[in-house]
Design a protein around this motif. Structure first.
Motif, PDB file in Angstrom:
ATOM      1  N   LEU A   1      57.503  51.794  26.031  1.00 28.35           N
ATOM      2  CA  LEU A   1      56.251  51.335  26.348  1.00 28.35           C
ATOM      3  C   LEU A   1      56.470  49.731  26.562  1.00 28.35           C
ATOM      4  O   LEU A   1      57.151  49.151  25.674  1.00 28.35           O
ATOM      5  CB  LEU A   1      55.278  51.695  25.526  1.00 28.35           C
ATOM      6  CG  LEU A   1      54.757  52.978  25.367  1.00 28.35           C
ATOM      7  CD1 LEU A   1      53.757  53.259  24.230  1.00 28.35           C
ATOM      8  CD2 LEU A   1      54.328  53.505  26.561  1.00 28.35           C
TER       9      LEU A   1
ATOM     10  N   ASP B   1      53.649  47.431  28.088  1.00 25.62           N
ATOM     11  CA  ASP B   1      52.386  46.902  27.795  1.00 25.62           C
ATOM     12  C   ASP B   1      51.764  46.921  26.315  1.00 25.62           C
ATOM     13  O   ASP B   1      51.889  48.119  25.727  1.00 25.62           O
ATOM     14  CB  ASP B   1      51.264  47.803  28.699  1.00 25.62           C
ATOM     15  CG  ASP B   1      50.029  47.462  28.662  1.00 25.62           C
ATOM     16  OD1 ASP B   1      49.207  47.605  27.698  1.00 25.62           O
ATOM     17  OD2 ASP B   1      49.445  46.669  29.589  1.00 25.62           O
TER      18      ASP B   1
ATOM     19  N   SER C   1      48.379  41.614  22.321  1.00 22.19           N
ATOM     20  CA  SER C   1      47.413  42.439  21.568  1.00 22.19           C
ATOM     21  C   SER C   1      47.384  42.330  20.283  1.00 22.19           C
ATOM     22  O   SER C   1      48.262  42.074  19.472  1.00 22.19           O
ATOM     23  CB  SER C   1      47.724  43.915  22.157  1.00 22.19           C
ATOM     24  OG  SER C   1      47.568  44.210  23.519  1.00 22.19           O
TER      25      SER C   1
ATOM     26  N   GLY D   1      49.014  46.502  24.799  1.00 24.06           N
ATOM     27  CA  GLY D   1      47.784  47.373  24.083  1.00 24.06           C
ATOM     28  C   GLY D   1      48.353  48.765  23.951  1.00 24.06           C
ATOM     29  O   GLY D   1      48.264  49.655  23.210  1.00 24.06           O
ATOM     30  N   LYS D   2      49.153  49.376  25.024  1.00 24.12           N
ATOM     31  CA  LYS D   2      49.493  50.628  25.036  1.00 24.12           C
ATOM     32  C   LYS D   2      50.575  51.015  23.749  1.00 24.12           C
ATOM     33  O   LYS D   2      50.749  51.945  23.280  1.00 24.12           O
ATOM     34  CB  LYS D   2      50.241  51.107  26.250  1.00 24.12           C
ATOM     35  CG  LYS D   2      49.182  51.226  27.421  1.00 24.12           C
ATOM     36  CD  LYS D   2      49.832  51.885  28.782  1.00 24.12           C
ATOM     37  CE  LYS D   2      49.028  52.301  29.758  1.00 24.12           C
ATOM     38  NZ  LYS D   2      47.994  51.215  30.334  1.00 24.12           N
TER      39      LYS D   2
ATOM     40  N   PRO E   1      40.762  51.781  23.064  1.00 26.04           N
ATOM     41  CA  PRO E   1      41.796  51.488  23.192  1.00 26.04           C
ATOM     42  C   PRO E   1      42.100  50.103  22.844  1.00 26.04           C
ATOM     43  O   PRO E   1      41.239  49.208  23.089  1.00 26.04           O
ATOM     44  CB  PRO E   1      42.320  51.742  24.848  1.00 26.04           C
ATOM     45  CG  PRO E   1      40.968  53.078  25.009  1.00 26.04           C
ATOM     46  CD  PRO E   1      39.856  52.821  24.028  1.00 26.04           C
TER      47      PRO E   1
ATOM     48  N   THR F   1      44.884  44.647  26.331  1.00 26.94           N
ATOM     49  CA  THR F   1      46.088  43.677  26.708  1.00 26.94           C
ATOM     50  C   THR F   1      45.671  42.500  27.319  1.00 26.94           C
ATOM     51  O   THR F   1      45.112  42.390  28.431  1.00 26.94           O
ATOM     52  CB  THR F   1      46.876  44.397  27.623  1.00 26.94           C
ATOM     53  OG1 THR F   1      47.632  45.873  26.999  1.00 26.94           O
ATOM     54  CG2 THR F   1      48.428  43.770  27.862  1.00 26.94           C
TER      55      THR F   1
ATOM     56  N   ASP G   1      48.573  51.385  21.197  1.00 31.81           N
ATOM     57  CA  ASP G   1      47.779  52.517  20.937  1.00 31.81           C
ATOM     58  C   ASP G   1      48.814  53.774  20.447  1.00 31.81           C
ATOM     59  O   ASP G   1      48.418  54.555  19.637  1.00 31.81           O
ATOM     60  CB  ASP G   1      47.260  53.093  22.409  1.00 31.81           C
ATOM     61  CG  ASP G   1      46.178  52.228  22.907  1.00 31.81           C
ATOM     62  OD1 ASP G   1      45.280  51.666  22.017  1.00 31.81           O
ATOM     63  OD2 ASP G   1      45.811  51.942  24.004  1.00 31.81           O
ATOM     64  N   LYS G   2      50.035  53.767  20.966  1.00 30.31           N
ATOM     65  CA  LYS G   2      50.961  54.644  20.510  1.00 30.31           C
ATOM     66  C   LYS G   2      51.453  54.517  18.882  1.00 30.31           C
ATOM     67  O   LYS G   2      51.561  55.572  18.502  1.00 30.31           O
ATOM     68  CB  LYS G   2      52.371  54.312  21.321  1.00 30.31           C
ATOM     69  CG  LYS G   2      53.366  55.300  20.972  1.00 30.31           C
ATOM     70  CD  LYS G   2      53.332  56.877  21.137  1.00 30.31           C
ATOM     71  CE  LYS G   2      52.832  57.267  22.413  1.00 30.31           C
ATOM     72  NZ  LYS G   2      52.825  58.972  22.258  1.00 30.31           N
TER      73      LYS G   2
ATOM     74  N   GLU H   1      48.866  56.184  16.996  1.00 31.86           N
ATOM     75  CA  GLU H   1      49.034  57.686  17.031  1.00 31.86           C
ATOM     76  C   GLU H   1      50.232  58.169  16.193  1.00 31.86           C
ATOM     77  O   GLU H   1      50.029  58.862  15.342  1.00 31.86           O
ATOM     78  CB  GLU H   1      49.201  58.120  18.517  1.00 31.86           C
ATOM     79  CG  GLU H   1      49.675  59.583  18.644  1.00 31.86           C
ATOM     80  CD  GLU H   1      50.072  59.829  19.963  1.00 31.86           C
ATOM     81  OE1 GLU H   1      51.229  60.471  20.550  1.00 31.86           O
ATOM     82  OE2 GLU H   1      49.621  59.145  21.053  1.00 31.86           O
TER      83      GLU H   1
END
Length: 263
Positions: free
Chosen positions: A88, A90, A141, A92-93, A179, A182, A96-97, A100
């Protein structure tokens, strides 16, 4: 025996931390002020490099001491997996990951583990020879912790510190999660970026035994903005110790400063 065991755990935790020499090699103008409350820490700094992109973070895990250090291992591993295994880019992503992965780890317990972390995550994409404009692309982020930066200014212009606010949610268990945002930052050569945990601002001290607070930290950074970054670290260290005085350090402290010039 317990103290010896914790000291050995410190060596393991330090092995997980990225090499300061490597960070300084990438950023000659940078500093890391890292001051654990106890022998091991719930705060840590993180660094990853992939091609022309560099990602740095300052992380504040739940608690301090041994519990905080154990959570830091889980969170550091999640950051490494999000960037290196899942690829990843990004910011923000990435968060998020990481959320998780952290939840996935703690859900294996039959206990209701609510630990996690706050984080400030900055990604710097340096221009490659293929790019014509030669611009440095910045993404950021944050989970509960903001980003501060001081942009280089022209003659006669007032210098101000800009804050980008984080998502008001941690990495970890949280109701009504959204979420992560970013943020793209318009880079100006010579800008100084500050990533930090809350330990510095929350420290009690001074003549009245009050918190240092973010406003005073902002004023200090603006006052020393023209100093070399390593000198800024020395000033922040001295200021912290003078403010704390004879009082106990209440939390882990981590502040990272990076001056980003054109390469």
């Amino acid at each position: 025996e317990i103290r010896d065991s914790i000291h050995y755990a410190k060596h393991i935790q330090e092995a997980i931390l990225p090499s300061k020499d490597l960070i300084f090699e990438v950023y000659g103008q940078s500093f890391i002020f890292y001051k654990p409350k106890d022998i091991v820490s719930g705060d840590f700094y993180w660094f990853a490099q992939r091609g022309d992109e560099v990602i740095v973070a300052v992380v504040d895990c739940t608690g301090h001491g041994v519990p905080g250090a154990m959570v830091s291992v889980v969170c550091s591993n999640a950051l490494n997996r999000a960037v290196k295994e899942f690829g990843l880019r990004d910011t923000g992503k990435i968060l998020d990951k990481v959320t998780e992965l952290v939840l996935e780890t703690f859900e294996k317990s039959d206990k209701d583990v609510k630990d996690g972390m706050d984080i400030s995550l900055l990604a710097i994409q340096f221009p490659s020879s293929r790019e014509e404009d030669g611009r440095i692309n910045l993404q950021w982020s944050g989970a509960n912790n903001p980003l501060w930066y001081i942009s280089a200014s022209g003659a006669g212009q007032e210098v101000t510190l800009t804050e980008i606010k984080p998502n008001k949610q941690p990495i970890g268990k949280y109701d009504n999660r959204k979420p992560f945002t970013t943020h793209s930052i318009d880079h100006q050569p010579g800008s100084i970026f500050y990533l930090f945990s809350d330990g510095y601002a929350d420290q009690f001290g001074g003549p009245k035994g009050k918190k240092f607070k973010y406003k005073q930290l902002e004023e200090k950074l603006l006052a020393i903005k023209d100093r070399p970054l390593r000198e800024q670290q020395i000033i922040l260290d001295k200021t912290f110790d003078e403010w704390k005085g004879e009082l106990e350090q209440i939390d882990d402290v981590c502040v990272m400063g990076i001056r980003i010039d054109c390469q």
